[in-house]
Write an enzyme that holds these catalytic residues in place. Structure first.
Site, PDB file in Angstrom:
ATOM      1  N   HIS A  75      74.626 138.674 -18.660  1.00 28.25           N
ATOM      2  CA  HIS A  75      73.953 139.783 -17.983  1.00 28.25           C
ATOM      3  C   HIS A  75      73.431 139.339 -16.612  1.00 28.25           C
ATOM      4  O   HIS A  75      72.952 138.217 -16.467  1.00 28.25           O
ATOM      5  CB  HIS A  75      72.720 140.246 -18.778  1.00 28.25           C
ATOM      6  CG  HIS A  75      73.016 140.992 -20.032  1.00 28.25           C
ATOM      7  ND1 HIS A  75      73.463 140.375 -21.178  1.00 28.25           N
ATOM      8  CD2 HIS A  75      72.902 142.308 -20.340  1.00 28.25           C
ATOM      9  CE1 HIS A  75      73.612 141.285 -22.128  1.00 28.25           C
ATOM     10  NE2 HIS A  75      73.272 142.466 -21.646  1.00 28.25           N
ATOM     11  N   ASN A 106      73.778 130.027 -19.472  1.00 27.76           N
ATOM     12  CA  ASN A 106      73.238 131.333 -19.848  1.00 27.76           C
ATOM     13  C   ASN A 106      72.151 131.225 -20.908  1.00 27.76           C
ATOM     14  O   ASN A 106      71.125 131.914 -20.839  1.00 27.76           O
ATOM     15  CB  ASN A 106      74.386 132.215 -20.352  1.00 27.76           C
ATOM     16  CG  ASN A 106      73.953 133.629 -20.651  1.00 27.76           C
ATOM     17  OD1 ASN A 106      73.151 134.211 -19.938  1.00 27.76           O
ATOM     18  ND2 ASN A 106      74.493 134.194 -21.713  1.00 27.76           N
ATOM     19  N   GLU A 206      71.078 132.119   1.230  1.00 31.34           N
ATOM     20  CA  GLU A 206      71.678 132.882   2.325  1.00 31.34           C
ATOM     21  C   GLU A 206      72.851 132.122   2.943  1.00 31.34           C
ATOM     22  O   GLU A 206      73.916 132.705   3.209  1.00 31.34           O
ATOM     23  CB  GLU A 206      70.631 133.200   3.386  1.00 31.34           C
ATOM     24  CG  GLU A 206      69.615 134.239   2.958  1.00 31.34           C
ATOM     25  CD  GLU A 206      68.669 134.626   4.079  1.00 31.34           C
ATOM     26  OE1 GLU A 206      68.280 135.802   4.144  1.00 31.34           O
ATOM     27  OE2 GLU A 206      68.329 133.748   4.898  1.00 31.34           O
ATOM     28  N   PHE A 213      68.653 138.428   3.139  1.00 34.48           N
ATOM     29  CA  PHE A 213      67.658 139.105   2.327  1.00 34.48           C
ATOM     30  C   PHE A 213      66.475 139.580   3.180  1.00 34.48           C
ATOM     31  O   PHE A 213      66.303 139.147   4.318  1.00 34.48           O
ATOM     32  CB  PHE A 213      67.140 138.164   1.227  1.00 34.48           C
ATOM     33  CG  PHE A 213      68.216 137.662   0.308  1.00 34.48           C
ATOM     34  CD1 PHE A 213      68.715 138.464  -0.711  1.00 34.48           C
ATOM     35  CD2 PHE A 213      68.748 136.383   0.451  1.00 34.48           C
ATOM     36  CE1 PHE A 213      69.704 138.005  -1.561  1.00 34.48           C
ATOM     37  CE2 PHE A 213      69.739 135.917  -0.388  1.00 34.48           C
ATOM     38  CZ  PHE A 213      70.222 136.737  -1.395  1.00 34.48           C
ATOM     39  N   GLN A 222      60.005 138.191   7.038  1.00 34.16           N
ATOM     40  CA  GLN A 222      61.326 137.711   6.647  1.00 34.16           C
ATOM     41  C   GLN A 222      61.421 136.199   6.806  1.00 34.16           C
ATOM     42  O   GLN A 222      61.870 135.498   5.896  1.00 34.16           O
ATOM     43  CB  GLN A 222      62.408 138.361   7.509  1.00 34.16           C
ATOM     44  CG  GLN A 222      62.593 139.851   7.314  1.00 34.16           C
ATOM     45  CD  GLN A 222      63.732 140.364   8.174  1.00 34.16           C
ATOM     46  OE1 GLN A 222      64.779 139.726   8.289  1.00 34.16           O
ATOM     47  NE2 GLN A 222      63.536 141.541   8.789  1.00 34.16           N
TER      48      GLN A 222
END
Length: 230
Positions: A75, A106, A206, A213, A222
């Site tokens: 997920h 996971n 990034e 973002f 930012q």
């Protein structure tokens, strides 16, 4: 013109950038506060997991395409983040919210990080804005029909912004806001690792993903948040 490898999906539970060629999301984003956390039990992957709202003619991945692949149906938005109702939980099992995730990742440090964020929401009355994605490729899952062609990512990442629960959320995010960012290898052999060993800055993610973002925030905010995450 529709961007087939950056196709915007908006569902009740999440928003995603879907990649038709990779048959998985580039990223999925969602918001969680205490109103999303209830007592509903975990649902399951079944024939209803196929996202039939994808455009006509697109390959629609089924849960059965992952059978025998050696990878979990991982997920993005966790099932445990949507336990207020049966419908909300079922929405997390759509295959457009899923990527091939190594079981040790996971079920190990990744799950423990997810639990940490929910603990902040429950215990400290926080709300979380989360975006998760992946990059790189180590192979493909052919699927049961042989044509699913699901890309197996080399790494998985997540950025979480945590703020005290309140109103006008965007206006309340500032240079001092808590940010968590992780970048983990999508592999076996890491089940017992501490998730905090994989903390990075938002700027690191990034650079790795060519994604930017916090673009709706003032430039000085930012810049401050991009250096956070570790």
């Amino acid at each position: 013109m529709r961007q087939e490898n950056n196709y915007l999906i908006v569902r009740d539970q999440f928003t995603a950038s879907y990649n038709r060629a990779d048959a998985k999301p580039n990223w999925v984003a969602w918001h969680t506060d205490q109103s999303h956390l209830g007592r509903e039990g975990r649902g399951k992957f079944d024939e209803n997991s196929t996202d039939n709202q994808l455009p006509e003619g697109w390959r629609r991945v089924t849960t059965f395409d992952y059978t025998g692949s050696g990878y979990d149906r991982g997920h993005h938005l966790p099932s445990a983040d949507r336990t207020a109702s049966r419908a909300a939980n079922n929405g997390t099992f759509l295959m457009t919210n899923v990527l091939p995730q190594a079981p040790d990742n996971n079920q190990g440090p990744w799950e423990r990080m997810e639990r940490y964020v929910r603990d902040q929401i429950r215990q400290n009355d926080m709300e979380a804005y989360t975006i998760m994605g992946s990059y790189g490729e180590v192979g493909r899952i052919p699927g049961q029909g042989g044509d699913a062609n699901i890309a197996i990512p080399e790494r998985v990442w997540k950025v979480v912004v945590l703020i005290p629960r309140g109103d006008n959320d965007l206006e309340r995010i500032n240079r001092d806001t808590q940010v968590i960012a992780v970048d983990m290898p999508n592999r076996q052999g890491m089940r017992n690792d501490n998730w905090e060993n994989y903390r990075v800055s938002v700027a690191d993610i990034e650079r790795a993903t060519n994604t930017q973002f916090f673009t709706n925030l003032p430039p000085e905010v930012q810049a401050a948040l991009r250096e956070k995450g570790r």
